[in-house]
Design a protein around this motif. Structure first.
Motif, PDB file in Angstrom:
ATOM      1  N   ASP A   4      72.745  84.213  58.294  1.00 57.56           N
ATOM      2  CA  ASP A   4      71.881  84.212  57.125  1.00 57.56           C
ATOM      3  C   ASP A   4      71.837  85.610  56.499  1.00 57.56           C
ATOM      4  OD1 ASP A   4      69.467  82.749  55.645  1.00 57.56           O
ATOM      5  OD2 ASP A   4      68.794  84.765  56.206  1.00 57.56           O
ATOM      6  N   ARG A   5      71.907  85.666  55.166  1.00 57.23           N
ATOM      7  CA  ARG A   5      72.017  86.966  54.495  1.00 57.23           C
ATOM      8  C   ARG A   5      70.758  87.818  54.679  1.00 57.23           C
ATOM      9  NH1 ARG A   5      69.952  87.004  49.082  1.00 57.23           N
ATOM     10  NH2 ARG A   5      69.054  84.996  48.455  1.00 57.23           N
ATOM     11  N   THR A 242      66.979  75.739  68.927  1.00 56.20           N
ATOM     12  CA  THR A 242      67.884  76.836  69.256  1.00 56.20           C
ATOM     13  C   THR A 242      68.281  77.566  67.980  1.00 56.20           C
ATOM     14  OG1 THR A 242      69.842  75.416  69.091  1.00 56.20           O
ATOM     15  CG2 THR A 242      68.828  75.650  71.275  1.00 56.20           C
ATOM     16  N   ALA A 243      68.735  78.809  68.138  1.00 51.14           N
ATOM     17  CA  ALA A 243      69.245  79.608  67.023  1.00 51.14           C
ATOM     18  C   ALA A 243      70.730  79.866  67.262  1.00 51.14           C
ATOM     19  CB  ALA A 243      68.486  80.928  66.914  1.00 51.14           C
ATOM     20  N   GLU A 244      71.525  79.754  66.213  1.00 57.42           N
ATOM     21  CA  GLU A 244      72.978  79.836  66.356  1.00 57.42           C
ATOM     22  C   GLU A 244      73.435  81.181  66.909  1.00 57.42           C
ATOM     23  OE1 GLU A 244      77.054  79.146  63.701  1.00 57.42           O
ATOM     24  OE2 GLU A 244      75.090  79.157  62.716  1.00 57.42           O
ATOM     25  N   ALA A 271      69.298  75.770  64.586  1.00 54.78           N
ATOM     26  CA  ALA A 271      68.960  76.614  63.438  1.00 54.78           C
ATOM     27  C   ALA A 271      70.215  77.400  63.050  1.00 54.78           C
ATOM     28  CB  ALA A 271      67.808  77.552  63.769  1.00 54.78           C
ATOM     29  N   PRO A 272      71.072  76.810  62.231  1.00 58.48           N
ATOM     30  CA  PRO A 272      72.319  77.483  61.845  1.00 58.48           C
ATOM     31  C   PRO A 272      72.032  78.794  61.116  1.00 58.48           C
ATOM     32  CG  PRO A 272      72.361  75.154  61.238  1.00 58.48           C
ATOM     33  CD  PRO A 272      70.957  75.468  61.646  1.00 58.48           C
ATOM     34  N   GLY A 273      72.835  79.806  61.435  1.00 56.07           N
ATOM     35  CA  GLY A 273      72.742  81.078  60.731  1.00 56.07           C
ATOM     36  C   GLY A 273      71.607  81.980  61.160  1.00 56.07           C
TER      37      GLY A 273
END
Length: 310
Positions: A4-5, A242-244, A271-273
């Protein structure tokens, strides 16, 4: 999915600041730094409104600890006992105030946030015993409600330990269990620990240090912190987030598989990114807010599908 930016910007900012590794600092400095970081990530956002917030002290045989109770604006007859993250060493009811307010608002639940005593002054099993006492106090103080046990990171590990205790020895029936980026393997042997163990806002060697503060000599396979070695049969329906880009990503995936193999209904919410700790980033990272709401939507679905006797 690409990082994520907004999270990338936070990582770049941290790289410029070059903070000392947690494991090299005095515990009080680690706690201060964590609390300061939680304050910064609120971004000046107004707190989620709740009907009432109150603090009280719970006495136990070997001392006392605090709980903070949030009453929702719209009460839907639910109760959440929440265990904050922070490696069993840092974090408190203040750092996770926004998280608990959000849970109360979205689920329409009374939330009891547990200010359990922390390691290294109070290593295992003190935080776990405080969590058990808090969950039992909450059930008695707010009877007849669907009771959810929940936590993030180290708090997720405590939540599992509490649910296991109540299954085997206690009097509390949980309608659901919510575990966000749980640490499940004290050995930190996963591929995600190797891939995302540095450079993603949390360091795998700091995670090892946290484990050592909580349980100086982990007993893999027999200790509650080894969640992959636990028997999860008869545990409540569970949501795992979960976080990627998280050293503990694979821990959550493996725990979901282990629980499912033991017959537990499990909903995995990726949670992608995103990175470890995204619940605390929800005020400044839109994707973190979206991921938080996906976790709570999964909890909502469980609570509307599962009938639990009171």
């Amino acid at each position: 999915m690409p990082l994520d930016r907004f999270v990338r910007a936070l990582i770049q900012w941290q790289a410029v600041d070059r903070p000392a590794p947690v494991r090299t600092l005095p515990v009080e400095e680690v706690r201060r730094r964590y609390a300061d970081g939680a304050t910064r990530t609120r971004g000046g956002a107004a707190p989620e409104p709740v009907a009432e917030v109150s603090d009280r002290t719970i006495g136990v045989p070997d001392g006392s600890f605090g709980v903070r109770t949030y009453l929702p604006v719209t009460d839907r007859g639910r109760l959440v006992t929440y265990l904050h993250g922070g490696g069993w060493v840092v974090g408190d009811v203040d750092t996770h105030d926004g998280v608990c307010r959000r849970i109360a608002a979205v689920l329409g639940a009374v939330v009891v946030s547990v200010d359990y005593r922390r390691a290294p002054e109070h290593p295992h099993p003190v935080p776990l015993r405080d969590g058990i006492a808090a969950a039992e106090w909450a059930a008695a103080a707010f009877p007849g409600r669907e009771h959810v046990i929940a936590g993030d990171s180290a708090g997720a590990s405590l939540a599992v330990g509490i649910a296991l205790h109540e299954r085997d020895h206690g009097t509390v029936t949980f309608a659901a269990q919510v575990l966000v980026y749980p640490p499940a393997d004290p050995g930190l042997t996963s591929e995600s620990a190797r891939t995302y163990g540095t450079g993603y806002l949390s360091d795998v060697e700091d995670l090892r240090w946290y484990y050592e503060q909580y349980v100086p000599r982990p007993r893999h396979g027999t200790d509650p912190i080894d969640l992959l070695g636990a028997d999860h049969r008869g545990m409540p329906p569970t949501v795992i987030g979960t976080a990627e880009y998280d050293a503990l990503h694979d821990d959550g995936v493996a725990l979901a598989a282990r629980m499912a193999a033991d017959g537990v209904e499990v909903r995995h919410v990726p949670a992608p990114g995103l990175v470890h700790g995204y619940l605390l980033l929800a005020d400044v990272v839109p994707a973190a807010a979206e991921a938080t709401h996906r976790v709570l939507a999964a909890v909502e679905h469980l609570l509307t599908q599962v009938a639990v006797p009171h």
